[in-house]
Design a protein around this motif. Structure first.
Motif, PDB file in Angstrom:
ATOM      1  N   ARG A  14      63.810  95.048  65.616  1.00  0.00           N
ATOM      2  CA  ARG A  14      62.736  94.109  65.939  1.00  0.00           C
ATOM      3  C   ARG A  14      62.970  92.777  65.235  1.00  0.00           C
ATOM      4  NH1 ARG A  14      57.052  96.128  64.857  1.00  0.00           N
ATOM      5  NH2 ARG A  14      57.918  97.102  63.002  1.00  0.00           N
ATOM      6  N   LEU A  38      64.120  83.138  72.340  1.00  0.00           N
ATOM      7  CA  LEU A  38      64.329  84.426  71.705  1.00  0.00           C
ATOM      8  C   LEU A  38      63.870  85.573  72.610  1.00  0.00           C
ATOM      9  CD1 LEU A  38      63.046  83.497  68.130  1.00  0.00           C
ATOM     10  CD2 LEU A  38      65.419  83.904  68.803  1.00  0.00           C
ATOM     11  N   PRO A  39      64.511  86.749  72.479  1.00  0.00           N
ATOM     12  CA  PRO A  39      64.123  87.905  73.304  1.00  0.00           C
ATOM     13  C   PRO A  39      62.781  88.471  72.859  1.00  0.00           C
ATOM     14  CG  PRO A  39      65.774  88.555  71.690  1.00  0.00           C
ATOM     15  CD  PRO A  39      65.642  87.052  71.594  1.00  0.00           C
ATOM     16  N   ARG A  40      61.993  88.969  73.799  1.00  0.00           N
ATOM     17  CA  ARG A  40      60.703  89.596  73.498  1.00  0.00           C
ATOM     18  C   ARG A  40      60.885  91.097  73.357  1.00  0.00           C
ATOM     19  NH1 ARG A  40      56.566  85.881  74.788  1.00  0.00           N
ATOM     20  NH2 ARG A  40      57.547  83.819  74.748  1.00  0.00           N
ATOM     21  N   LEU A  42      58.413  89.706  70.053  1.00  0.00           N
ATOM     22  CA  LEU A  42      58.618  89.047  68.769  1.00  0.00           C
ATOM     23  C   LEU A  42      57.435  89.365  67.865  1.00  0.00           C
ATOM     24  CD1 LEU A  42      59.718  85.571  70.170  1.00  0.00           C
ATOM     25  CD2 LEU A  42      61.228  87.280  69.129  1.00  0.00           C
ATOM     26  N   ARG A 220      54.574  89.536  73.554  1.00  0.00           N
ATOM     27  CA  ARG A 220      55.465  90.296  74.453  1.00  0.00           C
ATOM     28  C   ARG A 220      55.889  89.458  75.649  1.00  0.00           C
ATOM     29  NH1 ARG A 220      55.307  95.389  72.506  1.00  0.00           N
ATOM     30  NH2 ARG A 220      53.454  95.988  71.311  1.00  0.00           N
TER      31      ARG A 220
END
Length: 220
Positions: A14, A38-40, A42, A220
């Motif tokens: 995470r 950035l990827p979710r 977070l 999300r």
């Protein structure tokens, strides 16, 4: 430099964010630049008493996922379960073995997402920070200590699942409190997940008092 944002990965994969700035507009700019890149999902963690910072994250789309109560407990002393000894950790292999068992148990049960944001990376085990419970030649429980500002802190207290409900956790905590009392430390702090009834009962039984809380937020 008027502000800085940072993304820090946890061992469970995470991604936790932090933004440090004095001005609302700069916070919004940094969040606006970081979140799309950035990827979710977070995550971030804030002191619940810092309503302004919490509001900044909420305006960026974050919502509360979990809460930890912070306790302070006076130091004291108590007894041990039969067959169990408690002492500072001295064997790195036994400590690493217990660490492996506990990590596997967490992954197979509640999952790492239910654990505090501060989790040591695998392989980093400083013996000087650990007190352990031993039985039949193995470590069955541990307490990790660490200083936070001017307040000694219990960072982790855990017992193997096959050794729970025997009073080992309480014995570990009281051993540490007695040890610190002998060192002249009057109190220690620790955090408890607000949904963990057993941990809160242990805190209440030790005479701990609640002094604050932090919240973990997610987008999300």
């Amino acid at each position: 430099m008027v502000g800085r944002g940072e993304a820090s990965p946890r061992p469970d994969g995470r991604l936790f964010l932090s933004i440090d700035t004095w001005h609302d507009a700069d916070f919004a700019r940094l969040a606006g630049a970081m979140l799309p890149a950035l990827p979710r999902p977070l995550y971030t963690v804030v002191d619940e008493a810092d309503g302004e910072l919490k509001s900044h994250w909420e305006r960026a789309g974050f919502t509360t996922r979990r809460r930890e109560w912070e306790y302070v407990v006076p130091t004291s002393s108590a007894s041990l379960p039969p067959g169990v000894t408690i002492s500072p950790a001295t064997d790195p292999d036994l400590l690493r073995s217990l660490d492996d068992v506990v990590r596997a148990e967490v992954a197979a049960s509640v999952g790492w997402s239910s654990m505090p944001a501060e989790v040591l990376r695998p392989g980093f085990l400083d013996l000087s920070k650990y007190v352990v419970a031993s039985e039949s030649g193995r470590y069955v429980g541990l307490v990790r200590l660490g200083p936070v500002r001017h307040q000694t802190r219990i960072g982790l207290l855990v017992v193997r699942s096959d050794c729970q409900r025997r009073g080992i956790g309480r014995a570990l905590s009281t051993f540490v409190l007695d040890f610190l009392w002998g060192k002249g430390v009057s109190s220690v702090s620790f955090e408890v997940d607000s949904t963990n009834a057993a941990a809160m009962a242990l805190a209440d039984g030790a005479g701990a008092r609640r002094v604050g809380s932090t919240v973990e937020l997610v987008v999300r």
